[in-house]
Design an enzyme around this catalytic site. Structure first.
Site, PDB file in Angstrom:
ATOM      1  CG  ASP A 283      -2.205   0.554   1.028  1.00 25.13           C
ATOM      2  OD1 ASP A 283      -2.481   1.482   0.597  1.00 25.13           O
ATOM      3  OD2 ASP A 283      -3.291  -0.335   1.168  1.00 25.13           O
TER       4      ASP A 283
ATOM      5  CG  ASP B  40      -4.953   5.465   0.923  1.00 26.54           C
ATOM      6  OD1 ASP B  40      -5.714   4.531   1.048  1.00 26.54           O
ATOM      7  OD2 ASP B  40      -4.784   6.520   1.608  1.00 26.54           O
TER       8      ASP B  40
ATOM      9  CD  GLU C 282      -8.941   4.335  -1.683  1.00 29.12           C
ATOM     10  OE1 GLU C 282      -9.929   3.902  -1.126  1.00 29.12           O
ATOM     11  OE2 GLU C 282      -7.959   4.865  -1.324  1.00 29.12           O
TER      12      GLU C 282
ATOM     13  CG  HIS D 172      -9.100  -1.853   4.017  1.00 26.88           C
ATOM     14  ND1 HIS D 172      -9.043  -1.691   2.649  1.00 26.88           N
ATOM     15  CD2 HIS D 172      -8.803  -0.535   4.557  1.00 26.88           C
ATOM     16  CE1 HIS D 172      -8.458  -0.717   2.427  1.00 26.88           C
ATOM     17  NE2 HIS D 172      -8.399   0.150   3.398  1.00 26.88           N
ATOM     18  CG  ASP D 173     -11.647   1.631   3.120  1.00 31.20           C
ATOM     19  OD1 ASP D 173     -11.177   1.531   4.171  1.00 31.20           O
ATOM     20  OD2 ASP D 173     -10.937   2.122   2.009  1.00 31.20           O
TER      21      ASP D 173
END
Ligand code: GLC
Ligand code: CA
Length: 599
Positions: free
Chosen positions: A111, A224, A283, A356-357
């Site tokens: 990430d 991210d 993302e 995870h979101d």
């Protein structure tokens, strides 16, 4: 080991278009596996599960952040980009993990969180130390609004923020800093100050760090909120909706004016000269199809693919996750179909139901009650048969479900806790109202520990887990599934193996069928000599699929699907059931190939 139908040796992605044949598995380290009993997942825990990942057949592992961090946002607030937080282990263990993955033919994607740092990162510590510090301009500092206008003294916390933007985690997007009398911008928590990408030194420092990781053997980055890095430097007020406390800054920082320039520069400085097989995925909340074509067109050298968010915003009013509403299958098909069409000629899709979101896929898009296993398998088949690179979020391959939390004290996510505080104190909502509204889509649904077995704490930890284990671990767990040929896990193996074995799955053209059918998801994938028809029943009732002959063809020959071969299905084969008849939550992947002409 007895796994029917799945090939003994799962073929691996090999060619130069490898990432188009690849399947990525996301690990959220905190919740994956704990090796030392402190209740928090860690690197040794991940290393202990490498054979599990190998058996699943995935090609790439993406690790959510395990860098040094105060853990305000579970590691998305980084204070040292070149080290591992002691919570998770050491750099040496990360090296062992990298080697362990490579030895098994898998890759490692890290990430990359560079829209912001932690407020405890040395860059920010320096930046906030004085107005003339050389790193002052590495972040977004602005004087209080009245002071800027009138040259008067600051009145912190009383609306003198430089603009009206709200933070993604409630409250204003600005924090006043007493030492220098100015505010800094934080789109996320006040412990996540935004980096100023206008400053070339910031960009150079990020590229240097990325090169350092690639030199250490990592195989790419998941970037991210990367489409937030270029902001409208005038930072204007945003529109403020009815009943909202803050203005919406997204028009001024999503896909901002210099985005393509920054990504092209990053590509030149980091990826251009490298020969290995690397993967980059941006993302990009709020990204449009039109922008995504530009971001992912290989000729433009920006990123390989992006995560878009349109299909995970359909079950909420105005994109507000705290105002959930029923998902309509017609809208889901319309949205995903538009992304398939939009990136058909240029660019590439990423495919996901969860991360995870997001809420758990089977609870959100399937039926996590009676039809949990069938619907989890159906969802896997539908997603992975789209054109694009599929992502499996840890536990999805077991059909893990949403969690029922009790009181607000059961939650851990800063987004939830801040929202609860703001809604109960400033918006006049009751505790019960807020808890009910946040249940379906809150991020902690996806962050409960991976359910390894039926023992205490699901085999995740011997200590006290940092967040509660879902009580359904007693029957939903890996130990019960890995050797069961009919399990959700074994079905994921088959779906992944199918992509590796069949070029039509990775590269075939996509055509949506039956867009108006409220229950059936239907599409074809085709190469000149092969056509797959994919059917998914998104309901608990039987559905009869009616297709025109002209809907499906193999090359130029119309297909008669009653004679087709069932390549993959989530029910046991039953000759008495017509091919175009779907039982509750049934998935069928049918092939009419060359040499199997329509009859
Ligand atoms: C991304 C991450 C999310 C995080 C946010 C801020 O959306 O996926 O978990 O809270 O960025 O870094
Ligand atoms: Ca641990």
């Amino acid at each position: 080991m007895t796994v029917e139908h799945a090939p003994a040796e799962i073929p691996k992605a090999t060619s130069s278009d490898w990432f188009q044949r690849a399947v990525v598995y996301q690990i959220y380290p905190r919740s994956f596996a704990d090796s030392n009993g402190d209740g928090i997942g860690d690197l040794r825990g991940i290393i202990s599960k490498l054979d599990y990942l190998k058996r699943l057949g995935v090609d790439v592992v993406w690790l959510s952040p395990l860098y040094t961090s105060p853990q305000d946002d579970n590691g998305y607030d980084i204070s040292d980009y070149r080290n591992v937080d002691p919570l998770f282990g050491t750099l040496e263990q990360l090296r062992d993990l990298t080697d362990g993955l490579h030895a098994r033919g898998m890759k490692l994607v890290m990430d990359l969180v560079v829209n912001h740092t932690s407020d405890e990162h040395p860059w920010f510590v320096e930046s906030r130390s004085s107005k003339d510090n050389p790193k002052r301009d590495w972040y977004w500092w602005r004087p209080p609004r009245e002071a800027a206008a009138a040259g008067a003294g600051p009145t912190p916390g009383t609306g003198s923020e430089p603009n009206n933007w709200g933070s993604a985690f409630s409250g204003p997007a600005w924090e006043f800093d007493q030492a220098t009398g100015e505010y800094y911008l934080h789109i996320f928590s006040k412990k996540q100050p935004d980096l100023n990408w206008e400053n070339p030194e910031v960009r150079a420092a990020v590229y240097e760090m990325m090169n350092w990781w690639l030199d250490r053997g990592v195989d790419g980055f998941r970037m991210d909120v990367i489409n937030f890095i270029s902001k409208d430097t005038s930072l204007p007020d945003g529109p403020r909706g009815d009943g909202k406390l803050y203005g919406d800054g997204t028009p001024f920082y999503i896909d901002g004016p210099r985005m393509h320039e920054f990504l092209q520069e990053m590509h030149r400085e980091v990826f251009a000269g490298r020969t290995g097989e690397l993967l980059t995925v941006g993302e990009m909340p709020g990204v449009t199809v039109e922008e995504a074509v530009l971001y992912t067109d290989p000729a433009r050298a920006e990123v390989d693919m992006v995560f878009q968010f349109e299909h995970v915003a359909l079950d909420q009013e105005e994109g507000d996750k705290w105002r959930p509403k029923k998902l309509l299958l017609t809208e889901l098909k319309q949205t995903l179909g538009r992304w398939q069409d939009g990136l058909a000629e240029r660019g590439w899709n990423s495919l996901y139901w969860g991360n995870h979101d997001q809420a758990r896929a089977v609870s959100r898009f399937g039926d996590d009650g009676t039809y949990r296993e069938l619907s989890a398998k159906m969802l896997a088949g539908i997603l992975h048969l789209h054109r694009g690179t599929p992502y499996v979020y840890q536990g999805e391959e077991l059909g893990m479900t949403n969690m029922t939390f009790g009181a607000i004290s059961d939650y851990r996510d800063i987004e939830v806790l801040n929202h609860h505080r703001e809604a109960t104190t400033h918006l006049g909502h009751t505790d019960a109202e807020v808890l009910a509204a946040l249940a379906p889509l809150n991020r902690d649904n996806a962050r409960t520990p991976v359910q390894w077995d039926a023992s205490r704490h699901a085999g995740f930890t011997t200590g006290a887990p940092w967040i509660a284990v879902n009580p359904n671990a007693n029957h939903i767990n890996a130990a019960a599934q890995v050797d069961d040929p009919d399990s959700v896990f074994s079905f994921y193996r088959k779906v992944i193996a199918l992509r590796h074995a069949e070029p039509v799955v990775s590269h075939g053209d996509f055509t949506m069928l039956l867009p108006d059918d409220p229950h059936v998801y239907a599409f074809t994938r085709s190469l000149p000599d092969t056509t797959f028809l994919v059917l998914g029943n998104f309901s608990g009732q039987d559905q009869k699929v009616t297709l025109d002959d002209a809907d499906v063809a193999v090359g130029d020959v119309p297909a008669v699907w009653d004679s087709a071969e069932l390549v993959l299905g989530n029910y046991p084969a039953d000759a008495a059931v017509p091919l175009l008849h779907l039982r509750p939550w049934e998935l069928k992947v049918l092939r009419a190939g060359a040499g199997r002409p329509a009859r």
